[in-house]
Design a protein around this motif. Structure first.
Motif, PDB file in Angstrom:
ATOM      1  N   ALA A  88       0.725  -1.243   0.149  1.00  0.00           N
ATOM      2  CA  ALA A  88      -0.066   0.326   0.368  1.00  0.00           C
ATOM      3  C   ALA A  88       1.074   1.236   0.241  1.00  0.00           C
ATOM      4  N   VAL A  89       1.724   1.269   0.622  1.00  0.00           N
ATOM      5  CA  VAL A  89       2.845   2.412   0.235  1.00  0.00           C
ATOM      6  C   VAL A  89       3.628   2.749  -0.738  1.00  0.00           C
ATOM      7  N   GLY A  90       3.922   1.687  -1.413  1.00  0.00           N
ATOM      8  CA  GLY A  90       4.392   2.609  -3.006  1.00  0.00           C
ATOM      9  C   GLY A  90       5.923   2.239  -3.011  1.00  0.00           C
ATOM     10  N   PRO A  91       6.542   2.689  -3.780  1.00  0.00           N
ATOM     11  CA  PRO A  91       8.067   2.203  -3.652  1.00  0.00           C
ATOM     12  C   PRO A  91       9.289   2.216  -2.897  1.00  0.00           C
ATOM     13  N   ILE A  92       8.171   2.984  -1.147  1.00  0.00           N
ATOM     14  CA  ILE A  92       9.029   3.404   0.025  1.00  0.00           C
ATOM     15  C   ILE A  92       9.108   2.389   0.991  1.00  0.00           C
ATOM     16  N   PHE A  93       8.346   1.514   0.242  1.00  0.00           N
ATOM     17  CA  PHE A  93       8.155   0.074   1.132  1.00  0.00           C
ATOM     18  C   PHE A  93       9.447  -0.865   1.172  1.00  0.00           C
ATOM     19  N   PRO A  94      10.281  -1.067   0.288  1.00  0.00           N
ATOM     20  CA  PRO A  94      11.583  -1.441   0.738  1.00  0.00           C
ATOM     21  C   PRO A  94      12.463  -1.117   1.851  1.00  0.00           C
ATOM     22  N   LEU A  95      11.898   0.300   1.697  1.00  0.00           N
ATOM     23  CA  LEU A  95      13.174   1.025   3.169  1.00  0.00           C
ATOM     24  C   LEU A  95      12.222   0.800   3.823  1.00  0.00           C
ATOM     25  N   LEU A  96      11.681   0.707   3.713  1.00  0.00           N
ATOM     26  CA  LEU A  96      10.743   0.674   5.103  1.00  0.00           C
ATOM     27  C   LEU A  96      11.114  -0.698   6.149  1.00  0.00           C
TER      28      LEU A  96
END
Length: 402
Positions: free
Chosen positions: A268-276
């Motif tokens: 759901a959060v998009g491309p920032i998911f790997p960083l999270l």
């Protein structure tokens, strides 16, 4: 200039990182998942070979006139096309009826040459199906085969010719987000479980060699604990980077269908998911390693380490169970509790990142988890100082003896 606490911690971290990574043992540890995968593949192939040998002996038999054999074979091919594997149902064998088909059918179950699961005989509009105990599905398959063959005969051999086209959904699905949430939770739990236990052995070894006491005499004990945590995290990060690179390139080696299944996963959060995901792995590792550092500092023998590590591991599994439930049930009170409890919070928040698009809760979660990392390290260092070094401050209320 860096604060003295941080300089001391980085010195300890560099020492531990070099001592861990620059050894042949670390290479074996880095490749240890290959051994686990190899043992799993060998066990799977052995089980599959045993299952295939058993399936090869299984048969279902249809006793019918010779003129119906071609129609029965065609119906069998159509029905098996519904299954993903042809071996889901036993192989069909066709026989011509003898003088007493009922007796012939019952005699097939006692034959030594093959293992018959079910037998069909009689007219196709009123067939009789005999089946062995536990072979109810095979009996229903023969009944469906008779009905399919009868419909084909009544249609005069006219069969439909379908065309297939694979459609890929562009919009993310709820099930895709749920699967990504669970995989994220499981990945953090598995990697943390494999890597965080290293801190126990290292701390216990240096305590038995009196090295930890020498370090504590030279620099503040909190710097020693924090530096060892950073050193262990550096080797863990190298391990994760190595295997993460391999896993990231895995879809290129998979067949098209398998790669399409992986592409159905969505967050759901998009491309920032790997960083999270990386951030929550860091927090989960630091939390668990801080606890194991305290265990290794307080335990004096390997037996004590094992006795203390077992309850912590059971607690880790409990936190994983709560986070897994939160991944499948976002918004529930269990999910909220899993996001607040510090030791399940990294896994639960990674699942939340896959299920919900809001970003502000993740900033609060990182601050909350960082506070618990600092608190756990501080408590472990103070327990070690009071219980092992015997250098705690005197208790209040006691008068000095003259």
């Amino acid at each position: 200039m860096m604060p003295r606490f941080l300089r001391h911690a980085l010195t300890i971290a560099r020492r531990d990182f070099t001592a861990t990574v620059m050894t042949p043992t670390f290479l074996l540890f880095l490749l240890s998942p290959l051994l686990m995968i190899g043992f799993g593949v060998i066990g799977g192939l052995s089980g599959q070979a045993a299952s295939s040998a058993s399936e090869a002996r299984q048969q279902i038999v249809a006793i019918a006139p010779l003129g119906q054999h071609d129609a029965l074979r065609a119906g069998d091919r159509e029905l098996r096309s519904v299954f993903t594997r042809d071996s889901v149902r036993p192989r069909l064998r066709l026989e011509q009826p003898q003088a007493d088909p009922a007796r012939q059918a019952r005699a097939l179950f006692d034959a030594d040459a093959s293992e018959v699961a079910a037998v069909l005989y009689g007219p196709l509009d009123r067939p009789m199906v005999l089946r062995r105990a536990g072979a109810e599905a095979e009996g229903r398959y023969l009944a469906a085969l008779a009905a399919q063959t009868l419909r084909a005969e009544q249609a005069g051999g006219i069969r439909s010719t379908p065309r297939f086209e694979t459609i890929r959904r562009e919009a993310p699905t709820v099930s895709g987000r749920g699967q990504a949430a669970y995989f994220s939770t499981f990945a953090i739990f598995l990697v943390t479980l494999m890597l965080s236990g290293q801190a126990v052995g290292a701390m216990a070894e240096e305590r038995s060699n009196k090295v930890i006491e020498i370090l504590a005499a030279a620099v503040p004990l909190e710097s020693v604990f924090f530096g060892k945590l950073l050193g262990a995290f550096g080797s863990a990060l190298l391990f994760v980077a190595f295997w993460g690179t391999l896993v990231a390139n895995l879809p290129r080696l998979l067949p098209g269908d398998a790669a399409g299944m992986l592409s159905s996963l969505s967050v759901a959060v998009g491309p920032i998911f790997p960083l999270l995901l990386v951030g929550y792995f860091v927090m989960a590792y630091l939390l668990q390693s801080a606890v194991f550092l305290g265990v290794g500092a307080l335990a004096s023998t390997q037996r004590e380490i094992q006795m203390l590590s077992l309850p912590i591991t059971i607690f880790q599994f409990a936190m994983f169970g709560m986070a897994s439930y939160a991944a499948g049930n976002p918004g529930s009170w269990v999910a909220t509790a899993a996001e607040i409890v510090p030791f399940s919070s990294p896994m639960a928040m990674a699942a939340r990142a896959a299920n919900a698009p809001e970003l502000w809760p993740h900033a609060l979660a990182f601050v909350w988890q960082a506070l618990w990392v600092a608190g756990t390290l501080t408590i472990a260092a103070r327990l070690f100082r009071r219980g092992v070094l015997k250098s705690g401050s005197p208790k209040r209320g006691k008068k000095a003896v003259a």
